[in-house]
Design an enzyme around this catalytic site. Structure first.
Site, PDB file in Angstrom:
ATOM      1  N   LYS A 157      14.680  78.603 -57.548  1.00 27.63           N
ATOM      2  CA  LYS A 157      15.223  79.187 -56.214  1.00 27.63           C
ATOM      3  C   LYS A 157      15.903  78.038 -55.704  1.00 27.63           C
ATOM      4  CE  LYS A 157      10.883  81.076 -55.168  1.00 27.63           C
ATOM      5  NZ  LYS A 157       9.807  81.245 -54.269  1.00 27.63           N
ATOM      6  N   CYS A 212      43.328  62.197 -45.311  1.00 27.92           N
ATOM      7  CA  CYS A 212      41.945  62.309 -45.391  1.00 27.92           C
ATOM      8  C   CYS A 212      41.523  60.804 -46.118  1.00 27.92           C
ATOM      9  CB  CYS A 212      41.625  63.369 -46.120  1.00 27.92           C
ATOM     10  SG  CYS A 212      42.140  64.763 -45.662  1.00 27.92           S
TER      11      CYS A 212
HETATM   12  P1  FAD Z   1      49.795  66.992 -40.826  1.00 23.23           P
HETATM   13  O1  FAD Z   1      49.293  66.884 -42.098  1.00 23.23           O
HETATM   14  O2  FAD Z   1      49.160  65.741 -39.794  1.00 23.23           O
HETATM   15  O3  FAD Z   1      51.247  66.739 -41.100  1.00 23.23           O
HETATM   16  C1  FAD Z   1      52.083  66.853 -39.669  1.00 23.23           C
HETATM   17  C2  FAD Z   1      53.399  65.784 -39.748  1.00 23.23           C
HETATM   18  O4  FAD Z   1      54.423  66.327 -38.855  1.00 23.23           O
HETATM   19  C3  FAD Z   1      53.315  64.470 -39.424  1.00 23.23           C
HETATM   20  O5  FAD Z   1      53.465  63.807 -40.676  1.00 23.23           O
HETATM   21  C4  FAD Z   1      54.199  64.310 -38.368  1.00 23.23           C
HETATM   22  O6  FAD Z   1      54.739  62.952 -38.402  1.00 23.23           O
HETATM   23  C5  FAD Z   1      55.257  65.399 -38.570  1.00 23.23           C
HETATM   24  N1  FAD Z   1      55.744  65.788 -37.217  1.00 23.23           N
HETATM   25  C6  FAD Z   1      55.369  65.947 -36.007  1.00 23.23           C
HETATM   26  N2  FAD Z   1      56.039  66.500 -35.174  1.00 23.23           N
HETATM   27  C7  FAD Z   1      57.397  66.180 -35.845  1.00 23.23           C
HETATM   28  C8  FAD Z   1      58.573  66.236 -35.424  1.00 23.23           C
HETATM   29  N3  FAD Z   1      58.991  66.801 -34.240  1.00 23.23           N
HETATM   30  N4  FAD Z   1      59.659  66.045 -36.298  1.00 23.23           N
HETATM   31  C9  FAD Z   1      59.333  65.565 -37.643  1.00 23.23           C
HETATM   32  N5  FAD Z   1      58.211  65.556 -37.841  1.00 23.23           N
HETATM   33  C10 FAD Z   1      57.149  65.813 -36.938  1.00 23.23           C
HETATM   34  N6  FAD Z   1      40.949  67.229 -43.029  1.00 23.23           N
HETATM   35  C11 FAD Z   1      39.833  67.585 -43.998  1.00 23.23           C
HETATM   36  O7  FAD Z   1      39.949  68.872 -44.355  1.00 23.23           O
HETATM   37  N7  FAD Z   1      38.961  66.658 -44.579  1.00 23.23           N
HETATM   38  C12 FAD Z   1      39.285  65.359 -44.438  1.00 23.23           C
HETATM   39  O8  FAD Z   1      38.343  64.545 -44.888  1.00 23.23           O
HETATM   40  C13 FAD Z   1      40.106  64.885 -43.543  1.00 23.23           C
HETATM   41  N8  FAD Z   1      40.199  63.613 -43.156  1.00 23.23           N
HETATM   42  C14 FAD Z   1      41.298  63.296 -42.187  1.00 23.23           C
HETATM   43  C15 FAD Z   1      41.283  61.951 -42.174  1.00 23.23           C
HETATM   44  C16 FAD Z   1      42.119  61.386 -40.975  1.00 23.23           C
HETATM   45  C17 FAD Z   1      42.240  60.121 -40.788  1.00 23.23           C
HETATM   46  C18 FAD Z   1      43.126  62.200 -40.626  1.00 23.23           C
HETATM   47  C19 FAD Z   1      44.084  61.843 -39.344  1.00 23.23           C
HETATM   48  C20 FAD Z   1      43.051  63.646 -40.715  1.00 23.23           C
HETATM   49  C21 FAD Z   1      41.971  63.914 -41.510  1.00 23.23           C
HETATM   50  N9  FAD Z   1      41.970  65.566 -41.849  1.00 23.23           N
HETATM   51  C22 FAD Z   1      41.070  65.654 -42.655  1.00 23.23           C
HETATM   52  C23 FAD Z   1      42.679  66.232 -41.136  1.00 23.23           C
HETATM   53  C24 FAD Z   1      43.767  66.876 -42.073  1.00 23.23           C
HETATM   54  O9  FAD Z   1      44.515  65.700 -42.501  1.00 23.23           O
HETATM   55  C25 FAD Z   1      44.737  67.605 -41.501  1.00 23.23           C
HETATM   56  O10 FAD Z   1      43.984  68.875 -41.051  1.00 23.23           O
HETATM   57  C26 FAD Z   1      45.897  68.132 -41.935  1.00 23.23           C
HETATM   58  O11 FAD Z   1      46.654  67.168 -42.523  1.00 23.23           O
HETATM   59  C27 FAD Z   1      46.749  69.269 -41.259  1.00 23.23           C
HETATM   60  O12 FAD Z   1      47.933  69.356 -41.767  1.00 23.23           O
HETATM   61  P2  FAD Z   1      49.406  69.485 -40.986  1.00 23.23           P
HETATM   62  O13 FAD Z   1      50.533  69.775 -41.923  1.00 23.23           O
HETATM   63  O14 FAD Z   1      48.964  70.558 -39.849  1.00 23.23           O
HETATM   64  O15 FAD Z   1      49.490  68.252 -40.098  1.00 23.23           O
END
Ligand code: FAD
Length: 824
Positions: A435, A42
């Site tokens: 309020k 983020c």
């Molecule tokens: P992620 O945190 O994206 O992690 C997934 C990881 O899995 C990645 O590192 C990827 O490389 C790894 N992966 C995927 N497939 C494989 C595989 N086959 N083998 C090994 N590794 C793998 N959310 C907010 O609430 N507020 C914000 O301000 C905000 N800002 C953001 C800004 C940016 C630029 C981005 C990109 C996202 C932002 N988000 C924000 C969204 C937030 O980051 C995501 O909702 C959150 O990180 C989701 O978590 P996750 O674990 O599902 O995925």
């Protein structure tokens, strides 16, 4: 127990940490495709923009420190390429060694996140076109900007991340153009709320195109050329694609796990997939939305982290903890604005055929009398029957975060607007009002539900006007002068009881003020006086004006050039600046914290104390002041020397303009007399164009208003006058003031004159009323024909100030010295 976790950032790392805290004995291995784990995705836009200066700040943990702290194995640069559910094994590609191996599991956790959408447009894969998901993407963008000395960036897509990128690229010194396919930015917001963001972006010199798509990219020398579906070309140094994301559910799909309609991994309330030994969290899962009860994907870090905790608990203690879904509470900083939403927007509810009511309020972040109060706009949607809250959107500067969190918590509890009205909040003047805005939103909604007030929204105004309904602007006459809704009559709130006879009971009455509060009081007076069809315009003039004006900000960089000093000079300026003005030591008038019309009233009273030629600086925080001060200066003839917006503060320097020196006609110059006989708008305009031209060239001008021409100089709000039967009849049949005049040709039931006025406005030609005032200010003599007045039952009190009553002799006397005598 052996746990394998795929994905080492928000969901994956949090699951691992909680697992270890609950179970010291189990084996835990994280597989992460990238080099880094547990980093602040983020925060990535802010590092690109230079707000976060130190790259190391992005890393919450390294693979080593995380592994050590939690006694687990982090295998970074390791991509899981398949899952064999029957053997309970995964196949891993070790990206460091370039070899593959299998690893077995007892329980597998999927947290692979979401991937940016990259449409297959021609030229999309060329250098300089980026998406942003992780640290390597961030490094590439930052390096590219530095190495190529990028001056301009095109951001495609204006969602939360697209706008964060736009702001940060702007902060990094680039000029930014945004292209968005929808009619608005930030689609979780309703259009009227997004329009507040549009108007703010305009003040920041961000170029943006709405309802426009990029269709291809090509190379033009060092530049990238993006072709839009409007055939326009945008030349840029770099492109950031922020079109959206989709769940990274490829692995899950390939191994036969159930995938939902939106492409996310289907999980039950324990976050277990269709395979009991595989759980999933984060951006890759879809889950029932507690408001709409449909399965949706939430792309937010908060829910991913909280799901991770529930999931770890269920793995260790058995499926006991239930995930209840996300209401998609989101917040973003867009330059000086904070934009937040929770639940479901009115637009989405309508699309899903979910019955709902909406209301919009404009309030202050804290007590107006305590310094620094800033405006805040809130729109809530709620169920028509029980008033259950369905969604809230907030656009403001200060205190938006705590209000959206309150709405979010309320939504999760399934509370009603009746409950919101009485939510107890901490109050002291620097923080809130007795309020709170949340209470006020609840109270207004409660009034609607209980039938105490009826509202209409800004979109309905056009049809209301066409159907001959009455629009009453209950702001003060000074405010009305600055602009109102076309066709509205001005009856200030405090005078409404005296004008009841003029307000017909058989018509629909739409009442409005700046934001809806005074209109509410007026509505209550009218309803209690027996008017049945009385409606308050929700969000008042502020919502109407913001949403109905031009939304996009196109072509603002046209005419830019690079100077010898290597700086970019812009062809168009947003502020009216007179650099050569010597403004000396300026008195400062602080109108910050005052809500419209407060700043303009303060401006007027402060100006009254100045002598001609003196200036002052006035600061205000009401965003409407940016436009109002320009209009006010134009209307009053005072000179706007400088207008700036920094943060939420608008600063203007105004000089009291010396009255134009009346050049007495030199020898040889003759005076002009004009007879204004017609009340056609076009002829009235011609009269005043000639009159003002003659005045400018030093002639003395006398205009004789006779018969229908008397209607041109009637004041808009007239005092009560005694008239006989015929006078009353004429009064009803004739135009009430210059604003009601029609065209001599192509009037088309008033459409023609409206179009004429609109075109004049667009071309920045003064309105008829301004021309009349200019003529008076410059010394034109207005004579109303006594005989015509008697015949038509017109009284002197009905005229604007400065009109003399005279007979034909007065007129003929004037023609003696006139070299120009016209009948119009
Ligand atoms: P992620 O945190 O994206 O992690 C997934 C990881 O899995 C990645 O590192 C990827 O490389 C790894 N992966 C995927 N497939 C494989 C595989 N086959 N083998 C090994 N590794 C793998 N959310 C907010 O609430 N507020 C914000 O301000 C905000 N800002 C953001 C800004 C940016 C630029 C981005 C990109 C996202 C932002 N988000 C924000 C969204 C937030 O980051 C995501 O909702 C959150 O990180 C989701 O978590 P996750 O674990 O599902 O995925």
């Amino acid at each position: 127990m052996k746990y394998l976790i795929i994905g080492g950032v928000a969901g994956g790392a949090t699951t691992a940490a909680r697992l270890r805290r609950l179970d010291e004995k189990s084996e835990i291995i994280i597989f992460e495709r990238g080099e880094y784990i547990s980093y602040a995705n983020c925060g990535l836009p802010y590092y690109i923009g230079g707000v976060i200066k130190d790259r190391d700040e992005l890393f919450v943990q390294t693979p080593e420190s995380f592994g050590r702290r939690f006694n687990l194995e982090v295998r970074n640069l390791s991509e899981v390429i398949s899952i064999d559910r029957s053997k309970k094994e995964i196949l891993v590609n070790d990206l460091k060694k370039g070899s593959e191996y299998t690893e077995s599991y007892d329980k597998l956790i999927l947290s692979p996140g979401a991937e940016p959408i990259k449409p297959m447009l021609p030229g999309i894969n060329q250098e300089g076109i980026f998406t942003l998901r992780n640290v390597p993407d961030t490094d590439k963008i930052k390096t590219y900007i530095e190495q190529n000395k990028a001056r301009h960036a095109l951001v495609v897509g204006a969602g939360f991340i697209g706008l964060e990128m736009a702001e940060n690229l702007h902060h990094a010194g680039l000029k930014v153009t945004i292209v968005e396919m929808a009619e608005q930015v930030m689609t979780p917001l309703d259009y009227s709320m997004a329009s507040l963001v549009h108007q703010h972006l305009k003040t920041k010199n961000v170029e943006f195109y709405l309802k426009t798509a990029v269709v291809s990219f090509s190379k033009k020398g060092e530049k990238i050329q993006a072709r839009l579906d409007t055939s326009r070309q945008i030349e840029t140094d770099m492109v950031v694609l922020s079109i959206g994301v989709r769940p990274d559910s490829k692995l899950a799909k390939a191994c036969g796990l159930e995938i939902g309609q939106s492409g996310g991994i289907v999980v039950n309330k324990y976050l277990q997939t269709s395979d009991p030994d595989i759980y999933a969290v984060g951006d890759a899962i879809e889950f029932e939305n507690p408001v709409t009860h449909t399965r949706m994907i939430t792309y937010l870090a908060g829910p991913a982290n909280k799901q991770a905790r529930i999931l770890a608990d269920n793995l260790v203690m058995g499926n006991k903890k239930e995930y209840t879904g996300s209401v998609n509470t989101a917040i973003a900083k867009v330059f000086d604005l904070t934009v937040a939403s929770t639940g479901v927007s009115g637009k989405m509810l309508a699309r899903m055929n979910i019955p709902h009511l909406d209301t919009t309020i404009h309030v202050s972040s804290h007590a107006g009398y305590y310094p620094g109060a800033l405006p805040m706009s809130i729109k809530i949607s709620f169920a028509p029957g029980d008033g259950k809250l369905l969604g809230a959107q907030i656009v403001g500067y200060d205190g938006v975060d705590k209000r959206v969190d309150l709405f979010s918590a309320a939504l999760r509890q399934g509370v009603t607007v009746h409950d919101l009205a009485f939510v107890e909040h901490a109050y002291a003047p620097p923080f809130s009002s007795a309020k709170d805005p949340v209470n006020i939103a609840g109270m207004v909604a409660e009034n609607i539900l209980e039938g105490i007030t009826k509202t209409i929204n800004w979109r309905e105004i056009a049809s209301c006007r066409e159907n001959g309904n009455i629009l009453i602007d209950v702001r003060t006459a000074d405010e009305f002068e600055l602009g109102s809704i076309e066709g509205a009559v001005n009856i200030p709130l405090d005078e409404i009881r005296e004008h009841l006879e003029e307000i017909p009971k058989d018509k629909k009455i739409i009442v409005f003020c700046s934001v809806g509060l005074r209109a509410h009081v007026a509505c209550r007076i009218l309803v209690q006086k027996g008017y049945r069809e009385v409606y308050n315009l929700s969000g008042g003039l502020k919502t109407y004006e913001t949403a109905s004006q031009r939304q996009s900000n196109e072509d603002i960089f046209e005419g830019d050039y690079i100077g010898h000093d290597d700086m970019i000079y812009q062809g168009k300026k947003t502020a009216t600046v007179s650099a050569a003005t010597n403004i000396g030591n300026l008195k400062l008038i602080d109108a910050c914290g005052l809500k419209c019309p407060g700043p303009v009233l303060k401006l007027k009273s402060s100006m009254d104390e100045l002598s001609e030629g003196e200036s002052f600086r006035i600061t205000a925080s009401d965003p409407g002041f940016y436009k109002d001060v320009q209009a006010w200066a134009k209307i009053t003839g005072n000179e706007l020397l400088d207008l700036q917006q920094s943060g939420a503060e608008i600063s203007a320097i105004i000089r009291k303009k010396s009255k134009p020196v009346q050049e007495i006609a030199q020898t040889g110059s003759k005076d002009a007399t004009l007879i204004c006989f017609s009340d056609d708008l076009d002829k009235a305009l011609a009269t005043f164009v000639i009159a003002n031209g003659a005045l400018a060239s030093g002639k003395k001008v006398t205009i004789f208003f006779t018969f229908w021409g008397l209607n041109v100089i009637k004041r808009q709000r007239k005092p009560k006058v005694q008239k006989d039967f015929f006078g009353k009849m004429f009064g009803m049949m004739l135009p009430g003031s210059s604003r009601k005049l029609g065209l001599s040709k192509l009037n088309m039931a008033g459409m023609g004159s409206k179009m004429m006025r609109m075109i004049m406005r667009n071309k920045q030609i003064d309105a008829l009323e301004d021309m009349i005032q200019t003529a008076l200010d410059n010394g034109a003599q207005f004579i109303a024909c006594q005989m015509s007045m008697d015949v038509m039952g017109v009284k002197a009190e009905e005229f604007i100030d400065g009109v003399q009553i005279g007979g034909v002799a007065t007129y003929l006397e004037k023609t003696d010295s006139a070299g120009l005598n016209l009948f119009l």
